[in-house]
Enzyme design. Structure first.
Site, PDB file in Angstrom:
ATOM      1  N   THR A 355      -6.593  -5.288   4.864  1.00 17.91           N
ATOM      2  CA  THR A 355      -7.633  -5.344   4.792  1.00 17.91           C
ATOM      3  C   THR A 355      -8.640  -3.829   5.356  1.00 17.91           C
ATOM      4  OG1 THR A 355      -9.146  -6.025   7.611  1.00 17.91           O
ATOM      5  CG2 THR A 355      -7.154  -4.540   7.822  1.00 17.91           C
ATOM      6  N   HIS A 408       7.458  -1.944  15.194  1.00 16.78           N
ATOM      7  CA  HIS A 408       8.633  -1.069  15.555  1.00 16.78           C
ATOM      8  C   HIS A 408       9.832  -1.225  16.074  1.00 16.78           C
ATOM      9  CE1 HIS A 408       9.325   2.615  16.856  1.00 16.78           C
ATOM     10  NE2 HIS A 408       8.674   3.466  17.450  1.00 16.78           N
TER      11      HIS A 408
END
Length: 437
Positions: A355, A408
């Protein structure tokens, strides 16, 4: 005679919202003519006529949610008159058969029925039996009734099939109340449309109420879901864009002349991301229950800002494409996104997303994951900053902050940082992209 049905909208999409009708009842249409636009979670689609004829009846209005396979209108034979249209209405055509309006009253002590009351009652029973609302009314009528606190059950309909329109609610609201309170006269002199009781009060200030589009609602839902389901972290680095800017300056004219497309930044970043994904494959994976799906292909999503909101069309097999092919694919997808002509196949899949907030002037941001992907790279504005080359030499260089948001749960911090460093190294040495990208 045939029904106008909501077509199959593709995998995982079961409903949409009628954005607008392009025809009205009584219009003649030919096979293949576009009748309506349907807004879905991802794209807008056109509904076309499967045969020629006349629009006998529109069953569902703009703004209403409809399911795949549901009939939203009826096409009758060309030249069919009003009687044919009434017959095409199915069950609704039987509603106004009651000989005496008084029989439609729910109880003897109820007040006399308003004109059209019997029709509205029959149509309401029919809509309720079909799983719809208790009263048959247009979206505009429902909105106005909510704003004025009017019970739709007390509103008479002038429509032959009993559908309550905005004018019916407006007329009902203008009628004098049975037991007016002292403040009624002042209330009647207020503007026709007033904020609903639940709206925040802003004394003397103008407030516009605007309905969110289906796509915007979906974007909001998915972004919140991504934040709630993923253990999302962001790591940052910065890239010296000197080498890329130098290549573009020297090669852009020849590139444009040969390939008929400009040499932008996205092809460099796409190639750099592919090279980094090959070195750190967990960033190209997704979670499936208790398993990891590590993908051996590189379908890179490119975020594009369109009128209805952000969309992420996918550049397929980016590792197999040359620089001009990548630039051409991205330009084509961006053009289709802004023209609202993207197909569902353009949006499905994707293993990693890029992006670019820099086109709007963003210096730094933390992009949100495009679930179920586990990584997204954010590009930002190129800005001249002083860089210390050694203890004695400082120069101004065109620098860009880059950000990697990652999940994560499956990507450790060391791997995420190493991935971003790899992207940085490839961008600062563009020749390496030919070997690793």
């Amino acid at each position: 005679m045939s029904e106008i049905k909501v077509p199959d909208l593709g995998e995982s999409i079961t409903e949409g919202t009628i954005y607008k009708w392009l025809v009205k009842e009584g219009d003649s249409v030919g096979q293949g003519d576009v009748l309506a636009e349907l807004e879905t979670d991802k794209v807008n689609l056109e509904i076309s006529a499967e045969e020629s004829g006349v629009i006998a009846q529109i069953l569902r209005q703009a703004g209403e949610n409809v399911a795949v396979g549901e009939a939203i209108g009826i096409i009758g034979e060309a030249g069919a008159g009003a009687a044919g249209q009434a017959a095409a209405g199915g069950q609704s055509a039987d509603a106004p058969k009651l000989p005496e309006p008084a029989k439609a009253a729910p109880a003897p002590e109820a007040p006399p029925a308003q004109p059209g009351g019997a029709t509205a009652a029959a149509a309401a029973q029919e809509a309720q039996a079909a799983g719809g609302s208790a009263y048959l009314a247009t979206p505009g009528a429902r909105k106005l009734a909510r704003e004025r606190g009017i019970d739709l059950g007390e509103v008479g309909a002038r429509d032959p099939i009993g559908r309550i329109g905005r004018a019916d609610v407006d007329t009902h609201g203008a009628a004098p109340a049975a037991a007016p309170a002292p403040a009624t006269a002042a209330a009647q002199s207020a503007p026709a449309v007033t904020p609903p009781p639940s709206a925040p009060k802003a004394e003397g200030k103008e407030v516009e109420r605007k309905r969110m589009s289906r796509r915007r609602l979906t974007i909001a839902s998915r972004l919140v879901e991504a934040q709630q389901t993923a253990a999302m972290l962001t790591t940052f680095n910065e890239v010296d864009m000197t080498a890329i800017l130098d290549i573009r300056k020297r090669r852009k004219d020849a590139f444009k002349e040969k390939h008929d497309i400009g040499l932008g930044f996205m092809s460099f970043f796409t190639k750099a991301v592919v090279g980094a994904l090959k070195a750190y494959p967990l960033l190209n994976a997704e979670i499936d229950g208790e398993d990891l799906l590590i993908k051996k292909f590189y379908d890179i999503g490119i975020a594009v800002s369109a009128k209805e909101g952000l969309v992420v069309p996918v550049v397929r097999d980016a590792d197999r494409l040359s620089f001009p092919e990548i630039e051409r694919r991205i330009a084509d997808l961006a053009s289709k996104a802004r023209a609202n002509t993207l197909a569902l196949s353009d949006l499905q899949g994707g293993t990693f997303t890029i992006t670019n907030g820099g086109v709007f002037g963003s210096l730094m941001s933390t992009p949100i994951l495009n679930a179920p992907q586990v990584g997204i790279l954010g590009m930002h504005k190129i800005q001249l900053r002083p860089i210390a080359l050694d203890e004695e030499t400082t120069v101004n260089r065109p620098m860009m902050y880059i950000a990697l948001s990652y999940d994560h749960r499956i990507v450790d911090g060391s791997e995420a940082v190493s991935f971003l460093v790899k992207v940085k190294e490839l961008l600062e040495d563009p020749e390496a992209l030919l070997l690793e990208g």
